[in-house]
Design a protein around this motif. Structure first.
Motif, PDB file in Angstrom:
ATOM      1  N   ASP A 296     -10.781  53.508 -59.927  1.00  5.55           N
ATOM      2  CA  ASP A 296      -9.395  53.934 -59.711  1.00  5.55           C
ATOM      3  C   ASP A 296      -8.757  54.419 -61.016  1.00  5.55           C
ATOM      4  O   ASP A 296      -8.794  53.715 -62.023  1.00  5.55           O
ATOM      5  CB  ASP A 296      -8.594  52.760 -59.142  1.00  5.55           C
ATOM      6  N   PRO A 297      -8.165  55.619 -61.022  1.00  4.24           N
ATOM      7  CA  PRO A 297      -7.566  56.145 -62.255  1.00  4.24           C
ATOM      8  C   PRO A 297      -6.379  55.339 -62.751  1.00  4.24           C
ATOM      9  O   PRO A 297      -6.131  55.274 -63.966  1.00  4.24           O
ATOM     10  CB  PRO A 297      -7.140  57.562 -61.857  1.00  4.24           C
ATOM     11  N   ILE A 298      -5.632  54.713 -61.846  1.00  4.19           N
ATOM     12  CA  ILE A 298      -4.468  53.925 -62.253  1.00  4.19           C
ATOM     13  C   ILE A 298      -4.904  52.619 -62.895  1.00  4.19           C
ATOM     14  O   ILE A 298      -4.377  52.222 -63.947  1.00  4.19           O
ATOM     15  CB  ILE A 298      -3.553  53.665 -61.039  1.00  4.19           C
ATOM     16  N   VAL A 299      -5.877  51.966 -62.297  1.00  2.00           N
ATOM     17  CA  VAL A 299      -6.342  50.679 -62.817  1.00  2.00           C
ATOM     18  C   VAL A 299      -6.889  50.830 -64.228  1.00  2.00           C
ATOM     19  O   VAL A 299      -6.613  50.023 -65.118  1.00  2.00           O
ATOM     20  CB  VAL A 299      -7.418  50.087 -61.882  1.00  2.00           C
ATOM     21  N   ARG A 300      -7.647  51.897 -64.469  1.00  3.09           N
ATOM     22  CA  ARG A 300      -8.255  52.030 -65.801  1.00  3.09           C
ATOM     23  C   ARG A 300      -7.219  52.355 -66.876  1.00  3.09           C
ATOM     24  O   ARG A 300      -7.330  51.864 -68.005  1.00  3.09           O
ATOM     25  CB  ARG A 300      -9.392  53.046 -65.794  1.00  3.09           C
ATOM     26  N   LEU A 301      -6.202  53.146 -66.557  1.00  5.75           N
ATOM     27  CA  LEU A 301      -5.185  53.440 -67.565  1.00  5.75           C
ATOM     28  C   LEU A 301      -4.334  52.204 -67.835  1.00  5.75           C
ATOM     29  O   LEU A 301      -3.942  51.941 -68.981  1.00  5.75           O
ATOM     30  CB  LEU A 301      -4.300  54.612 -67.128  1.00  5.75           C
ATOM     31  N   GLU A 302      -4.046  51.433 -66.797  1.00  5.58           N
ATOM     32  CA  GLU A 302      -3.309  50.192 -66.997  1.00  5.58           C
ATOM     33  C   GLU A 302      -4.104  49.243 -67.897  1.00  5.58           C
ATOM     34  O   GLU A 302      -3.530  48.606 -68.797  1.00  5.58           O
ATOM     35  CB  GLU A 302      -3.013  49.515 -65.660  1.00  5.58           C
ATOM     36  N   ALA A 303      -5.408  49.159 -67.692  1.00  8.90           N
ATOM     37  CA  ALA A 303      -6.246  48.302 -68.539  1.00  8.90           C
ATOM     38  C   ALA A 303      -6.198  48.766 -69.983  1.00  8.90           C
ATOM     39  O   ALA A 303      -6.128  47.943 -70.915  1.00  8.90           O
ATOM     40  CB  ALA A 303      -7.678  48.302 -68.019  1.00  8.90           C
ATOM     41  N   TYR A 304      -6.209  50.069 -70.199  1.00  9.89           N
ATOM     42  CA  TYR A 304      -6.137  50.606 -71.559  1.00  9.89           C
ATOM     43  C   TYR A 304      -4.811  50.231 -72.223  1.00  9.89           C
ATOM     44  O   TYR A 304      -4.788  49.778 -73.375  1.00  9.89           O
ATOM     45  CB  TYR A 304      -6.297  52.128 -71.527  1.00  9.89           C
TER      46      TYR A 304
END
Length: 374
Positions: A296-304
């Motif tokens: 998921d693109p949202i999950v990975r940016l939030e993790a970053y």
């Protein structure tokens, strides 16, 4: 500029676990990411969260009979929003019918999209009010012709290659993997390369042209189509908002400088149905969907962002804003007024046209005869 062959792997700058990727494919673009303002990524996450909230609310509205149809974009937010953030104000974007994220970044009130799907307007919007974000089209790949013609005009108008960042323009056009099987796209690429049009062709390969998998459409990676037209072709991880931003920015810069067109293939996935009239369970497996949900693109940016020190307060504010945004979308959609029938004639030509004037007169006479009959 001749075509280029990239390393085997797609360009990925942000891994699914939210870490910067340093690979042969990503190396040429890392500097652009490292010098970017950190606020850019907070803006990207906010945009993705709000667009997904819009997506879910719009799907609910259709299921409740408030829209004739809805076209979901869940899962494609990273590709859309990353590329849109790479544009300059004077650039032009030509969408198909799923680019809600691009429209949001360019300032489009997404209720106007729902107006089309609710049947309260046929005309869409004035691009002067949406930072040059053009109207949706349903005819597959037709927008690639529109975009190519516009980009050819940009070159003829002398707004390419001047070296002035406030003057030079480029055009980006969005389409899906199904469009690559259409003649319109291929004809567009011929003209773009022949006239060195400042155009970036942004393919969102979401792996399904309705129910036809991309493996049936092409035996080779779609970005390699660019080779045959003599333009650069790049394949990226389309669920990586950083890769989408950096690669698109690179090729928009090239286009504005006068180096001609480029082709970007963003590997992404349509998590929902093709439209709300489609049932993807008939042709997709749960295992396939889960594979992409884990990316998921949202999950990975939030993790970053969390790894960069962003605290819970920031994400809580985003969650509240997304909830309020969805509620506002619902309220304003239900308040959309029925259109005046005369509006169906007003969006055909920019200026008065004798045939349209004749049709208006005929319609008004028809309306008058109905009133007399009462």
């Amino acid at each position: 500029m001749s075509s280029t062959v990239q390393p085997t792997d797609p360009v990925q700058l942000l891994t699914p676990t939210g870490e910067l990727a340093r690979t042969a494919a990503s190396e040429p673009y890392l500097e652009r990411i490292e010098r970017a303002d950190p606020e850019l990524w907070r803006t990207a996450l906010r945009s993705m969260r709000l667009v997904r909230a819009f997506d879910k609310e719009s799907t609910n509205l259709q299921r409740q009979g408030q829209l004739a149809l809805y076209v979901p974009a869940e899962g494609q937010e990273g590709a859309q929003i990353g590329s849109a953030l790479a544009m300059r104000p004077q650039d032009h974007a030509f969408p198909s019918y799923r680019e809600h994220g691009v429209g949001f970044v360019r300032g489009l009130d997404l209720v106007r999209v729902l107006g089309l799907l609710r049947g309260t307007t046929n005309a869409g919007w004035d691009v002067a009010e949406t930072a040059n974000f053009h109207n949706y089209v349903l005819v597959i790949a037709s927008q690639t012709l529109h975009a190519t013609g516009y980009a050819m005009g940009q070159r003829l108008d002398g707004v390419v290659g001047t070296g002035d960042p406030e003057v030079d323009e480029a055009t980006i056009v969005y389409f899906g993997d199904g469009s690559t099987s259409q003649g319109d796209l291929n004809e567009s690429l011929v003209f773009a390369r022949s006239y060195e049009a400042p155009a970036v062709y942004f393919l969102q390969n979401n792996h399904w042209a309705i129910s036809v998998p991309v493996s049936v459409q092409s035996p080779t990676p779609l970005y390699r189509r660019a080779d045959g037209f003599g333009m650069p072709g790049v394949q990226i991880d389309g669920n990586d908002v950083m890769a989408s931003y950096a690669v698109t920015a690179e090729h928009l810069d090239r286009a504005r400088a006068g180096s001609g067109p480029a082709f970007i293939e963003a590997l992404t996935y349509r998590m929902g149905a093709h439209t709300t009239s489609d049932d993807p369970t008939k042709y997709r497996t749960r295992e396939e969907e889960q594979f992409w949900r884990d990316r998921d693109p949202i999950v990975r940016l939030e993790a970053y962002l969390r790894a960069q020190g962003e605290g819970d307060d920031f994400f809580a504010v985003l969650e509240d804003e997304a909830r309020d945004y969805a509620a506002d979308i619902r309220r304003r959609t239900l308040e959309l007024p029925d259109p005046d029938p005369i509006e169906m004639f007003q969006g055909v030509y920019a200026e008065a046209h004798p045939l349209i004037e004749e049709e208006i007169a005929s319609y008004l006479n028809f309306e008058a005869s109905l009133e007399e009959g009462e």
